[in-house]
Design a protein around this motif. Structure first.
Motif, PDB file in Angstrom:
ATOM      1  N   PHE A  16       0.830  -1.199   0.000  1.00  0.00           N
ATOM      2  CA  PHE A  16       0.000   0.000   0.000  1.00  0.00           C
ATOM      3  C   PHE A  16       0.873   1.261   0.000  1.00  0.00           C
ATOM      4  N   GLN A  17       0.229   2.397  -0.245  1.00  0.00           N
ATOM      5  CA  GLN A  17       0.966   3.655  -0.405  1.00  0.00           C
ATOM      6  C   GLN A  17       1.884   3.955   0.765  1.00  0.00           C
ATOM      7  N   ASP A  18       1.386   3.828   1.986  1.00  0.00           N
ATOM      8  CA  ASP A  18       2.185   4.189   3.160  1.00  0.00           C
ATOM      9  C   ASP A  18       2.734   2.970   3.885  1.00  0.00           C
ATOM     10  N   GLY A  19       2.675   1.822   3.233  1.00  0.00           N
ATOM     11  CA  GLY A  19       3.113   0.586   3.864  1.00  0.00           C
ATOM     12  C   GLY A  19       2.008  -0.100   4.647  1.00  0.00           C
ATOM     13  N   ALA A  20       1.063   0.693   5.205  1.00  0.00           N
ATOM     14  CA  ALA A  20      -0.093   0.166   5.958  1.00  0.00           C
ATOM     15  C   ALA A  20       0.345  -0.803   7.050  1.00  0.00           C
ATOM     16  N   LEU A  21       1.392  -0.440   7.774  1.00  0.00           N
ATOM     17  CA  LEU A  21       1.860  -1.278   8.870  1.00  0.00           C
ATOM     18  C   LEU A  21       1.000  -1.057  10.112  1.00  0.00           C
ATOM     19  N   PHE A  22       0.903  -2.078  10.958  1.00  0.00           N
ATOM     20  CA  PHE A  22       0.189  -1.957  12.217  1.00  0.00           C
ATOM     21  C   PHE A  22       1.073  -1.216  13.209  1.00  0.00           C
ATOM     22  N   GLY A  23       0.603  -0.071  13.688  1.00  0.00           N
ATOM     23  CA  GLY A  23       1.412   0.751  14.581  1.00  0.00           C
ATOM     24  C   GLY A  23       1.723   0.104  15.907  1.00  0.00           C
ATOM     25  N   SER A  24       0.898  -0.859  16.331  1.00  0.00           N
ATOM     26  CA  SER A  24       1.099  -1.513  17.625  1.00  0.00           C
ATOM     27  C   SER A  24       2.065  -2.689  17.546  1.00  0.00           C
ATOM     28  N   ASN A  36      13.009  -5.011  15.646  1.00  0.00           N
ATOM     29  CA  ASN A  36      12.343  -4.666  16.900  1.00  0.00           C
ATOM     30  C   ASN A  36      11.826  -3.231  16.940  1.00  0.00           C
ATOM     31  N   LYS A  37      11.992  -2.513  15.856  1.00  0.00           N
ATOM     32  CA  LYS A  37      11.541  -1.122  15.811  1.00  0.00           C
ATOM     33  C   LYS A  37      10.059  -1.058  15.473  1.00  0.00           C
ATOM     34  N   ALA A  38       9.383  -0.058  16.034  1.00  0.00           N
ATOM     35  CA  ALA A  38       7.986   0.201  15.688  1.00  0.00           C
ATOM     36  C   ALA A  38       7.929   0.995  14.388  1.00  0.00           C
ATOM     37  N   PRO A  39       6.817   0.931  13.646  1.00  0.00           N
ATOM     38  CA  PRO A  39       6.714   1.698  12.413  1.00  0.00           C
ATOM     39  C   PRO A  39       6.982   3.191  12.600  1.00  0.00           C
ATOM     40  N   GLY A  40       6.602   3.736  13.770  1.00  0.00           N
ATOM     41  CA  GLY A  40       6.831   5.155  14.025  1.00  0.00           C
ATOM     42  C   GLY A  40       8.280   5.506  14.260  1.00  0.00           C
ATOM     43  N   GLU A  41       9.129   4.493  14.372  1.00  0.00           N
ATOM     44  CA  GLU A  41      10.543   4.724  14.637  1.00  0.00           C
ATOM     45  C   GLU A  41      11.418   4.586  13.395  1.00  0.00           C
TER      46      GLU A  41
END
Length: 283
Positions: free
Chosen positions: A119-127, A167-172
């Motif tokens: 998907f455009q933004d990767g659509a990763l689960f933030g949690s 081990n990084k979160a998508p926001g990182e």
């Protein structure tokens, strides 16, 4: 070239046009068996807005096909039809030899497992961290053990250069890393068809080029039918075996990449060159 917009105000079927756009037979059209994905006269409207107005296209197997066209012309809607998230108002979406709307929802779900989608933004689960995001389809759709899953996930993450980010979160992570993680997740089920909805969106030119290199590398290694939707002309020229150009809900050109970039059709020539002079305006 006349389109359905020429008919506004008349008592005419809005799906039709006075003269149909040029639609060449796709390469390899002689046998339906050579095409895992076929779009047959697909039409889709949302209220009074007609998005797809009779689109026909056989995607060539084991090749990279890029779909180009202006914003709002139905490219992303086409992808949603292919994967069975939208049902056409008219026409057929034939995937792996089956009209996906003539089968049960359970059968459609099984067909979807043979697709990978970036998907455009990767659509990763933030949690979830990067590892768990990539592992998610395997945990959801297979009965593999965690050791088997780890082997597959780490292999895919290595392919996209993300083994140090497990081990990084998508926001990182950066936007480019999110795209690569989404790409790894799209591949974990060994899909027959991989679809990319504007994979270069939000990336700078260098990271776009690097992502394109990755697409070419993994396609060369694993094969499969890759379908890209993009606005980026450089991406289309670099990664594509075939290029389809969509305008006002119809396919107006489809062929090998160099053929598209050498086309004499006014709209195709204007769009691929980025020229301000031609049939495409600001409206």
């Amino acid at each position: 070239m006349s389109t359905s917009d020429d008919l506004v105000g008349g008592n005419v079927d809005p799906w039709l046009s006075v003269s149909e756009p040029y639609q060449p037979d796709p390469p390899g059209h002689e046998s339906d068996l050579t095409h895992s994905v076929q779009i047959r006269d697909v039409r889709k409207a949302f209220g009074s807005f007609h998005v797809l107005t009779g689109l026909n296209l056989n995607f060539v197997d084991n090749a990279v096909t890029t779909i180009l066209g202006p914003s709002g012309t139905g490219k992303s809607v086409l992808l949603k039809h292919i994967v069975g998230l939208l049902e056409p108002d008219h026409g057929e979406v034939v995937v792996f030899g089956q009209n996906i709307w003539n089968v049960s929802e359970r059968e459609r779900q099984e067909i979807r497992k043979r697709f990978g989608v970036l998907f455009q933004d990767g659509a990763l689960f933030g949690s979830m961290n990067i590892y768990d995001n990539v592992a998610f389809p395997l945990r959801k759709h297979t009965d593999k053990s965690e050791s088997e899953i780890r082997k597959i996930v780490m292999a895919r993450l290595e392919e996209v250069g993300l083994t140090r980010a497990v081990n990084k979160a998508p926001g990182e992570v950066s936007g480019g890393m999110k795209k690569r993680a989404g790409f790894a997740r799209a591949l974990v089920l060994n899909p027959s068809v991989v679809m990319f909805d504007e994979p270069d969106s939000g990336l700078d030119p260098v990271r776009t080029s690097l992502l394109n290199d990755l697409i070419l590398k993994l396609h060369a290694e694993h094969g499969g039918t890759y379908i890209l939707v993009t606005h980026d002309i450089r991406t289309a020229r670099k990664v594509s075996d075939y290029v389809g150009v969509v305008w006002k809900g119809k396919l107006i050109h489809y062929g090998e990449t160099e053929e598209a970039f050498n086309s004499d059709l006014p709209f195709v020539r204007q769009f691929l060159s980025g020229d301000s002079v031609g049939p495409l305006g600001m409206d």
